[in-house]
Write a protein that holds these residues in place. Structure first.
Motif, short mmCIF file in Angstrom:
data_model
loop_
_atom_site.label_atom_id
_atom_site.label_comp_id
_atom_site.label_asym_id
_atom_site.label_seq_id
_atom_site.Cartn_x
_atom_site.Cartn_y
_atom_site.Cartn_z
N UNK A 35 -2.12 8.39 5.19
CA UNK A 35 -2.59 7.94 3.88
C UNK A 35 -2.56 6.41 3.79
N UNK A 36 -1.47 5.82 4.24
CA UNK A 36 -1.34 4.36 4.22
C UNK A 36 -2.45 3.72 5.05
N UNK A 64 6.72 10.01 0.71
CA UNK A 64 7.72 10.21 1.75
C UNK A 64 7.83 8.92 2.55
N UNK A 65 8.90 8.77 3.30
CA UNK A 65 9.04 7.60 4.17
C UNK A 65 8.00 7.71 5.28
N UNK A 66 7.20 6.65 5.48
CA UNK A 66 6.12 6.74 6.47
C UNK A 66 6.61 7.04 7.88
N UNK A 113 0.85 -1.20 0.00
CA UNK A 113 0.00 0.00 0.00
C UNK A 113 0.88 1.25 0.00
N UNK A 114 1.91 1.23 0.81
CA UNK A 114 2.84 2.37 0.89
C UNK A 114 3.48 2.67 -0.46
N UNK A 115 3.85 1.63 -1.19
CA UNK A 115 4.55 1.81 -2.47
C UNK A 115 3.61 2.13 -3.63
N UNK A 116 2.31 2.15 -3.39
CA UNK A 116 1.37 2.56 -4.44
C UNK A 116 1.52 4.05 -4.74
N UNK A 117 1.91 4.79 -3.73
CA UNK A 117 2.11 6.24 -3.87
C UNK A 117 3.47 6.45 -4.54
N UNK A 118 3.48 6.93 -5.75
CA UNK A 118 4.70 7.01 -6.55
C UNK A 118 5.39 8.36 -6.41
N UNK A 119 4.84 9.39 -7.00
CA UNK A 119 5.46 10.71 -6.96
C UNK A 119 5.02 11.47 -5.71
N UNK A 120 5.97 12.03 -5.01
CA UNK A 120 5.68 12.78 -3.80
C UNK A 120 5.64 11.93 -2.56
#
Length: 181
Positions: free
Chosen positions: A64-65, A53-55, A44-51
């Motif tokens: 968001x995650x 940040x490290x959770x 789920x964390x890696x779905x966010x591509x551009x922008x």
């Protein structure tokens, strides 16, 4: 929208520092359940591509995650599935998840897998270099200590081997000490 008949689904939150066996245990648990969904917080964390940040460095990214995990968990439960969440979850996140699914007549089990620092380092070194967490394993170990989690949720994986997975799965499924009420 489909809702199942008076049966209770269970959401299993499998947590702990990097290297304790979260993915191994979570996958095995999801495979053992009759109707199940596996949610990897890392995926789920890696779905966010551009922008992205490290959770662990961004409250917004972490929120968001967890919002995405919650949405998926609710959808799977509505369709009659048990859900296994594989992610680093501190007590406040597990309680937040419970508070946001309890209207669905759901049981939430929170399990903090545990191992000593030496074991975590050894397991981390066995990972592919690009997947190694290094010092982050020990930092997470200390963060769990500081989080004030209730030790009843602890399941020690130190000294456990793959041959012990079924025994650990049975304990997770049957031991009510892991339940969040």
């Amino acid at each position: 929208m489909y809702m199942k008949n008076n049966q209770t689904s269970t959401v299993y939150v499998i947590s702990g520092p990097a290297g304790v066996g979260k993915s191994t245990i979570s996958t095995a648990l999801a495979n053992k359940l009759e109707r199940s969904a596996y949610i990897s917080g890392d995926d789920i964390s890696h779905m966010h591509i551009n922008g992205r940040k490290k959770p662990w460095e961004s409250k917004e990214e972490l929120s968001l995650i967890w919002d995405n995990i919650l949405s998926l968990a609710r959808n799977f439960v509505k369709y009659g599935n048990d859900v296994v969440v594989d992610y680093i979850a501190f007590p406040q996140e597990a309680i937040w998840l419970y508070e946001n699914v309890k209207d669905l007549n759901v049981t939430v089990m929170y399990v903090v897998l545990w191992a000593d620092g030496k074991t975590l380092r050894q397991r981390d070194e066995m990972r592919a270099p690009e997947q190694q967490m290094g010092e982050r394993c020990l930092i997470l170990l200390n963060e769990f200590h500081a989080s004030g989690f209730d030790r009843k949720h602890l399941l020690d994986t130190s000294g456990k081997r793959k041959d012990d997975i079924d025994e650990m799965i049975d304990e997770i499924m049957s031991n009510q000490r892991f339940r969040i009420c």
